[in-house]
Design a protein around this motif. Structure first.
Motif, mmCIF file in Angstrom:
data_model
loop_
_atom_site.group_PDB
_atom_site.id
_atom_site.type_symbol
_atom_site.label_atom_id
_atom_site.label_comp_id
_atom_site.label_asym_id
_atom_site.label_seq_id
_atom_site.Cartn_x
_atom_site.Cartn_y
_atom_site.Cartn_z
ATOM 1 N N ASP A 382 21.026 -21.724 34.485
ATOM 2 C CA ASP A 382 21.279 -23.062 33.940
ATOM 3 C C ASP A 382 20.739 -23.087 32.514
ATOM 4 O O ASP A 382 20.172 -22.094 32.043
ATOM 5 C CB ASP A 382 20.636 -24.146 34.816
ATOM 6 C CG ASP A 382 19.126 -23.982 34.968
ATOM 7 O OD1 ASP A 382 18.464 -23.622 33.965
ATOM 8 O OD2 ASP A 382 18.609 -24.216 36.079
ATOM 9 N N PRO A 383 20.891 -24.199 31.795
ATOM 10 C CA PRO A 383 20.452 -24.219 30.395
ATOM 11 C C PRO A 383 18.989 -23.849 30.176
ATOM 12 O O PRO A 383 18.631 -23.333 29.099
ATOM 13 C CB PRO A 383 20.738 -25.664 29.972
ATOM 14 C CG PRO A 383 21.924 -26.047 30.807
ATOM 15 C CD PRO A 383 21.673 -25.401 32.139
ATOM 16 N N ASP A 384 18.131 -24.070 31.163
ATOM 17 C CA ASP A 384 16.726 -23.722 31.002
ATOM 18 C C ASP A 384 16.507 -22.217 30.926
ATOM 19 O O ASP A 384 15.424 -21.767 30.527
ATOM 20 C CB ASP A 384 15.901 -24.293 32.165
ATOM 21 C CG ASP A 384 15.812 -25.803 32.129
ATOM 22 O OD1 ASP A 384 15.991 -26.377 31.030
ATOM 23 O OD2 ASP A 384 15.597 -26.413 33.194
ATOM 24 N N MET A 389 17.910 -15.363 28.772
ATOM 25 C CA MET A 389 19.205 -14.713 28.648
ATOM 26 C C MET A 389 19.378 -14.071 27.276
ATOM 27 O O MET A 389 19.944 -12.984 27.140
ATOM 28 C CB MET A 389 20.327 -15.732 28.910
ATOM 29 C CG MET A 389 20.304 -16.339 30.314
ATOM 30 S SD MET A 389 21.454 -17.710 30.544
ATOM 31 C CE MET A 389 23.018 -16.846 30.604
ATOM 32 N N VAL A 390 18.883 -14.736 26.258
ATOM 33 C CA VAL A 390 19.046 -14.249 24.889
ATOM 34 C C VAL A 390 18.365 -12.906 24.685
ATOM 35 O O VAL A 390 18.873 -12.046 23.946
ATOM 36 C CB VAL A 390 18.503 -15.294 23.891
ATOM 37 C CG1 VAL A 390 18.385 -14.698 22.496
ATOM 38 C CG2 VAL A 390 19.387 -16.525 23.861
ATOM 39 N N ALA A 394 21.408 -7.474 29.803
ATOM 40 C CA ALA A 394 22.518 -7.845 30.674
ATOM 41 C C ALA A 394 22.035 -8.934 31.624
ATOM 42 O O ALA A 394 20.827 -9.129 31.814
ATOM 43 C CB ALA A 394 23.032 -6.641 31.462
ATOM 44 N N ILE A 395 23.005 -9.642 32.216
ATOM 45 C CA ILE A 395 22.700 -10.747 33.111
ATOM 46 C C ILE A 395 23.488 -10.546 34.400
ATOM 47 O O ILE A 395 24.694 -10.264 34.360
ATOM 48 C CB ILE A 395 23.092 -12.090 32.466
ATOM 49 C CG1 ILE A 395 22.330 -12.297 31.146
ATOM 50 C CG2 ILE A 395 22.834 -13.255 33.419
ATOM 51 C CD1 ILE A 395 23.015 -13.258 30.201
ATOM 52 N N VAL A 408 29.801 -18.079 31.027
ATOM 53 C CA VAL A 408 30.166 -18.683 29.744
ATOM 54 C C VAL A 408 29.160 -18.295 28.665
ATOM 55 O O VAL A 408 29.542 -17.895 27.550
ATOM 56 C CB VAL A 408 30.263 -20.216 29.888
ATOM 57 C CG1 VAL A 408 30.455 -20.861 28.527
ATOM 58 C CG2 VAL A 408 31.416 -20.584 30.822
ATOM 59 N N VAL A 409 27.884 -18.398 28.976
ATOM 60 C CA VAL A 409 26.868 -18.097 27.980
ATOM 61 C C VAL A 409 26.847 -16.610 27.633
ATOM 62 O O VAL A 409 26.701 -16.228 26.464
ATOM 63 C CB VAL A 409 25.482 -18.562 28.464
ATOM 64 C CG1 VAL A 409 24.376 -18.103 27.504
ATOM 65 C CG2 VAL A 409 25.465 -20.077 28.600
ATOM 66 N N SER A 410 27.000 -15.763 28.616
ATOM 67 C CA SER A 410 26.974 -14.326 28.344
ATOM 68 C C SER A 410 28.121 -13.922 27.422
ATOM 69 O O SER A 410 27.948 -13.072 26.540
ATOM 70 C CB SER A 410 27.042 -13.523 29.649
ATOM 71 O OG SER A 410 28.286 -13.698 30.295
#
Length: 477
Positions: A382-384, A389-390, A394-395, A408-410
């Motif tokens: 989630d956004p938190d 993630m940055v 990899a995620i 989406v963020v990746s």
């Protein structure tokens, strides 16, 4: 519509007979060593379904006519304990659906026939192994014990194969691959050959070109004493084809010649299933080979260079997606073959990365500050979680799809990502070093080497792009 004898026509419509029967027909029409067979077409599938899953009298008459011709061709009879005929009962849709529908092998076996087979083969072990395989597979596919009456078993097996078209796994596969539920499966009945017959018998799979790298050398495996799906199931340790060449050099040479001929006839790299019975080669199926993106671009170019297809056909043979994947960083295909797959999911952002798996963002930031590459593994994100993630290489997530937050963020970050690996699947990976292949949705144990993106695949892509700008030209056949 009646039964269709395979080999009587140069080609058949796969929508009518299925891909498997079409390949048998082509090979027999070319005069290749293929056991005789007939097919009940896909047109009968809906008729059986409408008859509560039972063969109609009309279909059973066609089955009887087909068996009569098969018996005349082989000189053997179904259920006869002096010269018994054994058959396989196989499914086959217009499009390949590997492992999705059902097959019954060694049909024709019962206690009396086993006794006779042990006598004429001189091998009670072979007879018992064949009977065991039949009983186990029949029970698994049909859902009941074999009757011991081969004709009755044949009817039940055909009904089960027709029914497998609408099995949950088959419907799920078609939905995932956007294949129509219309059409149905055909039922192919073919005389059996036995890779478990003796020490000069076995089964194998041959690719006319390496499906991992695109190298032009044939690639495949051979399993002495094997039968049916023994090789492709992965349950047994198959040998390299060099072992077949050592044991039976003439058979190996015949197989290589058939591979070359089928590739030229099919105008594409082939995936060939074969059996050797008592030192004699039999071909069972051929189809266009599944291949990695790296192999796809190289195979397209070399087929054109060898005059098997035109340059414009080569351009069409490799898709845009395969070209993009072939030129992106990717796991070395040979290393991939030997690697241990620890998890898989839906590819959300392409690319490859290796690192230590962590389960929270604080750990990801801490290890990243220390210069240690990390893979962030979360149930979902989630956004938190963006700060973690940055800094991650990899995620991977246990749940979620292509439009989930992680996906989406990746993609925005350009970070390899795999989602939907399954609840609880990633717990065992925490603290371990893995390689994440976001292009294929796979997670491997350890650090895997990358292929040279400026290697042979890159050269092949450049060649294809050059050919794409040319005016279509013919090449020598």
């Amino acid at each position: 519509m009646t039964f269709i004898w395979l080999g009587d026509a140069p080609d058949l419509d796969p929508a009518l007979v299925g891909g498997k029967a079409r390949s048998i027909n082509r090979m027999r029409a070319l005069g290749m060593p293929v056991p005789p067979a007939f097919v009940l077409s896909t047109a009968f599938c809906a008729e059986v379904s409408a008859n509560n899953g039972r063969l109609t009298d009309r279909i059973m008459q066609h089955m009887s006519d087909g068996i009569d011709r098969l018996q005349a061709e082989t000189g053997r009879r179904l259920g006869c304990d002096t010269a018994p005929l054994f058959v396989s009962v196989r499914s086959g849709g217009a499009q390949s659906m590997p492992g999705m529908m059902d097959t019954v092998l060694n049909l024709g076996m019962n206690t009396d026939v086993e006794r006779r087979v042990a006598e004429y083969s001189g091998s009670p072990d072979f007879a018992a192994d064949t009977h065991r395989r039949f009983v186990e597979q029949f029970s698994r596919v049909v859902g009941t014990e074999a009757t011991g009456v081969p004709w009755d078993d044949l009817i039940l097996a055909a009904e089960a194969v027709f029914a497998s078209w609408n099995s949950p796994r088959a419907r799920s596969y078609r939905a995932h691959h956007d294949i129509s539920h219309e059409g149905g499966t055909a039922v192919t009945v073919q005389a059996m050959v036995f890779g478990n017959y003796d020490e000069n018998s076995g089964t194998g799979v041959l690719f006319s070109r390496n499906p991992l790298t695109g190298d032009p050398a044939p690639y495949g495996e051979w399993l002495p004493g094997g039968q049916g799906e023994d090789v492709v199931s992965g349950r047994f340790d198959a040998l390299h084809l060099e072992e077949l060449e050592k044991l039976l050099p003439e058979v190996h040479a015949q197989l290589m010649a058939a591979s070359e001929a089928l590739e030229r006839h099919g105008r594409d790299a082939q995936d060939i299933e074969f059996t050797v019975e008592n030192g004699r080669l039999w071909l069972l199926q051929t189809r266009a080979a599944k291949r990695s993106p790296q192999a796809a671009v190289r195979i397209a170019v070399t087929l054109a260079q060898e005059g098997i297809i035109t340059r414009q056909e080569a351009v069409a043979l490799a898709t845009d997606a395969q070209i993009a994947a072939a030129t992106a960083p990717h796991v070395d295909p040979v290393a991939r073959r030997d690697a241990t797959l620890v998890a898989s999911g839906l590819p959300a952002c392409p690319g490859v990365a290796s690192g230590r798996v962590v389960s929270d963002c604080e750990a990801a930031e801490k290890l990243s500050d220390e210069g240690i590459p990390v893979i962030l593994a979360r149930p979902t994100t989630d956004p938190d979680d963006v700060a973690g993630m940055v800094v991650s290489e990899a995620i991977i997530t246990e749940i979620g799809g292509a439009t989930s937050h992680a996906a989406v963020v990746s993609r925005e970050l350009g970070t390899p990502c795999i989602v939907g690996c399954g609840q609880g699947v990633l717990d065992s990976l925490i603290g371990k070093t893995v390689t994440v292949d976001g292009t294929n949705g796979e997670i491997f144990e350890g650090i895997l080497p990358l292929a040279d993106v400026h290697g042979k695949e890159h050269d092949a892509v450049v060649q294809l792009r050059d050919w794409a700008t040319e005016t279509p030209v013919a090449v020598a056949r």
